[in-house]
Design a protein around this motif. Structure first.
Motif, PDB file in Angstrom:
ATOM      1  N   ALA A 139     -76.001 -38.221  -0.329  1.00  0.00           N
ATOM      2  CA  ALA A 139     -77.352 -38.577   0.120  1.00  0.00           C
ATOM      3  C   ALA A 139     -78.007 -39.560  -0.843  1.00  0.00           C
ATOM      4  CB  ALA A 139     -78.197 -37.318   0.261  1.00  0.00           C
ATOM      5  N   ALA A 140     -77.894 -39.309  -2.143  1.00  0.00           N
ATOM      6  CA  ALA A 140     -78.493 -40.216  -3.125  1.00  0.00           C
ATOM      7  C   ALA A 140     -77.896 -41.609  -3.026  1.00  0.00           C
ATOM      8  CB  ALA A 140     -78.314 -39.659  -4.535  1.00  0.00           C
ATOM      9  N   SER A 141     -76.623 -41.693  -2.670  1.00  0.00           N
ATOM     10  CA  SER A 141     -75.997 -43.018  -2.547  1.00  0.00           C
ATOM     11  C   SER A 141     -76.627 -43.825  -1.425  1.00  0.00           C
ATOM     12  CB  SER A 141     -74.477 -42.883  -2.337  1.00  0.00           C
ATOM     13  OG  SER A 141     -74.134 -42.461  -1.040  1.00  0.00           O
ATOM     14  N   PHE A 142     -77.078 -43.172  -0.355  1.00  0.00           N
ATOM     15  CA  PHE A 142     -77.751 -43.893   0.728  1.00  0.00           C
ATOM     16  C   PHE A 142     -79.120 -44.391   0.273  1.00  0.00           C
ATOM     17  CE2 PHE A 142     -74.491 -41.939   3.339  1.00  0.00           C
ATOM     18  CZ  PHE A 142     -74.206 -42.973   4.223  1.00  0.00           C
ATOM     19  N   ALA A 159     -82.093 -43.269   6.759  1.00  0.00           N
ATOM     20  CA  ALA A 159     -80.646 -43.222   6.515  1.00  0.00           C
ATOM     21  C   ALA A 159     -80.279 -41.992   5.691  1.00  0.00           C
ATOM     22  CB  ALA A 159     -80.188 -44.488   5.816  1.00  0.00           C
ATOM     23  N   THR A 160     -81.047 -41.718   4.639  1.00  0.00           N
ATOM     24  CA  THR A 160     -80.752 -40.566   3.785  1.00  0.00           C
ATOM     25  C   THR A 160     -80.895 -39.270   4.564  1.00  0.00           C
ATOM     26  OG1 THR A 160     -81.634 -41.816   1.894  1.00  0.00           O
ATOM     27  CG2 THR A 160     -81.304 -39.456   1.590  1.00  0.00           C
ATOM     28  N   ALA A 395     -74.410 -43.448   7.987  1.00  0.00           N
ATOM     29  CA  ALA A 395     -74.863 -42.155   7.461  1.00  0.00           C
ATOM     30  C   ALA A 395     -74.417 -41.011   8.367  1.00  0.00           C
ATOM     31  CB  ALA A 395     -76.387 -42.149   7.311  1.00  0.00           C
ATOM     32  N   ARG A 396     -74.458 -41.234   9.667  1.00  0.00           N
ATOM     33  CA  ARG A 396     -73.997 -40.203  10.600  1.00  0.00           C
ATOM     34  C   ARG A 396     -72.505 -39.943  10.422  1.00  0.00           C
ATOM     35  NH1 ARG A 396     -77.836 -42.660  14.158  1.00  0.00           N
ATOM     36  NH2 ARG A 396     -76.279 -44.125  14.970  1.00  0.00           N
ATOM     37  N   GLY A 399     -71.935 -38.122   6.997  1.00  0.00           N
ATOM     38  CA  GLY A 399     -72.426 -36.745   7.023  1.00  0.00           C
ATOM     39  C   GLY A 399     -71.497 -35.832   7.798  1.00  0.00           C
ATOM     40  N   TRP A 400     -71.042 -36.288   8.974  1.00  0.00           N
ATOM     41  CA  TRP A 400     -70.117 -35.483   9.780  1.00  0.00           C
ATOM     42  C   TRP A 400     -68.797 -35.281   9.055  1.00  0.00           C
ATOM     43  CZ3 TRP A 400     -65.263 -35.628  11.800  1.00  0.00           C
ATOM     44  CH2 TRP A 400     -64.966 -34.729  12.826  1.00  0.00           C
ATOM     45  N   THR A 401     -68.301 -36.342   8.459  1.00  0.00           N
ATOM     46  CA  THR A 401     -66.997 -36.288   7.792  1.00  0.00           C
ATOM     47  C   THR A 401     -67.014 -35.344   6.596  1.00  0.00           C
ATOM     48  OG1 THR A 401     -66.438 -38.528   8.516  1.00  0.00           O
ATOM     49  CG2 THR A 401     -65.282 -37.684   6.576  1.00  0.00           C
ATOM     50  N   LEU A 402     -68.083 -35.400   5.802  1.00  0.00           N
ATOM     51  CA  LEU A 402     -68.172 -34.513   4.650  1.00  0.00           C
ATOM     52  C   LEU A 402     -68.270 -33.055   5.098  1.00  0.00           C
ATOM     53  CD1 LEU A 402     -68.307 -34.401   1.560  1.00  0.00           C
ATOM     54  CD2 LEU A 402     -70.799 -34.505   1.742  1.00  0.00           C
TER      55      LEU A 402
END
Length: 462
Positions: A139-142, A159-160, A395-396, A399-402
């Protein structure tokens, strides 16, 4: 049955209760309450300590790449963030974590079935640990990337938030799926495109088209030259330096025999069928190659192999695996060889892994390495060109992949129950990301000052 082989199997209801009870011990809002500790160590000193086992001539290259922006600094500062995350709240729920899940460590590559899939692609720091740490790093990277691109506060927050909200909702979805459904879940290129529209879709199609062209034949045209009728890896110092061009004091006598032995040792770590396949290729050449930002200075090589003839190449990448930056704050790895740690973590977290993923020790047995294919349909976004709608879509995907990676290796029901259906956890992580992005900018400024004062050396533009 011995206790060490006993595996508990609580019911779905018990796992859900465990996740909800964790909220009482570690409130979700507490994840947003980050402030630098009064005992916080100097980030520059942490990075200098990391350089002790890195190649001295490449350390300035690493520093030069980290100087470029707060975002490139963030990419290379996994140890700094690990030290900051160590004291932060933990739910007590664990999974196999990437340890460096920033947005540039996701990307496209080929599955063994030759399909193009999207997944995490860097596991140098992987360990079992607090899943929240991966979410915070992502999240911080976004937030940091959005600031780097000059996006508005609203665009950055969107995005975050999307990265965390997608993670939470995906985890809740995985919690309701059968075990094997979770294991086989993956994000294909076709699935990814199906979610995109307009210019964002066109941009993704270009990245995918470029990725499909990357294979060993393409690498041969980029990285090799013809010498006396045979191909050899071309020299392009300091990024690519064949062993034959390295100084004698760096390359000891008999090193080629040692490297061939290392190749045989690596083959022995593969599954029998993949070992049989690799035995059809002979060892041709090897070169040192610099990659990434955080990895610069650790030992890395590319190996040229030849199959049926000189027009049947296979390139492998060999990367040094050092102690995970997380091991200062988590239990030590169960694997004595850090290359093996990386390989097993990668296989656990990825939906599909490279068939030639393996490990070995170096000529110096205190150094550990992992091996994989080079340029096997690999593709990634260009953070210097991405626009707000693209960052939102990305971002979507991340997020899903992680969430899928954590659901494969952790308790999706308990983690999902901990986060819940409301957005309290999302808002906390977004708050953390903004605070940490502020700190990252201060750390980057301190890093630039260290270069300016001569405390550390940097070579820019390489």
């Amino acid at each position: 049955m011995s206790k060490q082989h006993m595996v508990e199997h609580p019911s779905a209801g018990e796992r859900r209760v465990k996740g909800r009870e964790a909220r009482n011990l570690v409130p979700r809002a507490s994840h947003g309450e980050w402030v630098p500790s009064p005992e916080r160590r100097d980030p520059v000193e942490l990075l200098i300590e990391q350089n002790a086992r890195r190649e001295p001539d490449l350390v300035p290259v690493r520093h030069g790449r980290m100087m470029v922006s707060p975002f490139t600094f963030y990419r290379g500062a996994a140890r700094v963030m690990a030290a900051d995350l160590g004291p932060t709240p933990r739910s007590g729920l664990t999974a196999q974590i990437c340890g460096d899940a920033h947005l540039s460590n996701f990307g496209l590559f080929a599955s063994p079935e030759r399909d193009l899939i999207f997944d995490l692609n860097d596991f140098d720091e992987t360990l079992p640990g607090a899943w929240e740490w991966d979410v915070k790093r992502m999240a911080a990277s976004f937030t940091i990337a959005g600031r780097h691109r000059g996006f508005t506060g609203k665009e950055i927050t969107a995005a975050t938030t999307t990265s965390v909200k997608t993670y939470r909702e995906a985890m809740l979805n995985f919690a309701g799926m059968r075990t094997m459904e979770v294991w086989y879940s993956h994000l294909s290129a076709a699935d990814l495109l199906g979610e995109l529209k307009g210019e964002v879709r066109k941009g993704a199609e270009k990245v995918m088209q470029k990725a499909r062209m990357k294979d060993s034949l393409q690498a041969l045209s980029k990285l090799a030259v013809e010498v006396d009728g045979d191909f050899r890896i071309a020299s392009a110092p300091p990024i690519v330096v064949p062993l034959r061009d390295m100084p004698p004091e760096v390359v000891p006598e008999g090193i080629e025999d040692v490297l061939r032995e290392q190749f045989r040792s690596y083959r022995a770590t593969l599954q029998a069928d993949r070992r049989l396949l690799l035995e059809k290729f002979k060892f041709v050449d090897i070169a040192r190659k610099v990659v990434g930002v955080g990895s610069v200075g650790t030992r890395g090589f590319i190996v040229l192999l030849e199959g049926r003839d000189r027009d049947d190449p296979l390139f492998l990448q060999v990367k040094e695996a050092t102690d995970s930056v997380l091991e200062e704050f988590l239990p030590k790895s169960r694997y004595r060889n850090h290359g093996e740690r990386v390989v097993h973590g990668q296989r656990a977290m990825q939906a599909a892994s490279d068939i030639f993923l393996g490990w070995t020790k170096g000529a110096d047995t205190s150094r550990h390495f992992y091996w994989r294919q080079l340029r096997d349909m690999k593709g990634s976004i260009d953070t210097e060109l991405i626009k707000p709608p693209g960052l939102l879509a990305y971002a979507r995907a991340c997020g899903w992949t992680l969430a899928r990676a954590h659901a494969r290796t952790g308790d999706s029901i308990a983690i999902g129950a901990y986060m819940g259906k409301r957005d309290e956890f999302d808002r906390a992580i977004v708050e953390f990301s903004a605070r940490y992005a502020d700190q990252n900018e201060l750390d980057h400024a301190a890093f630039l000052e260290a270069v300016k004062s001569g405390r550390i050396e940097a070579i820019e533009g390489v």
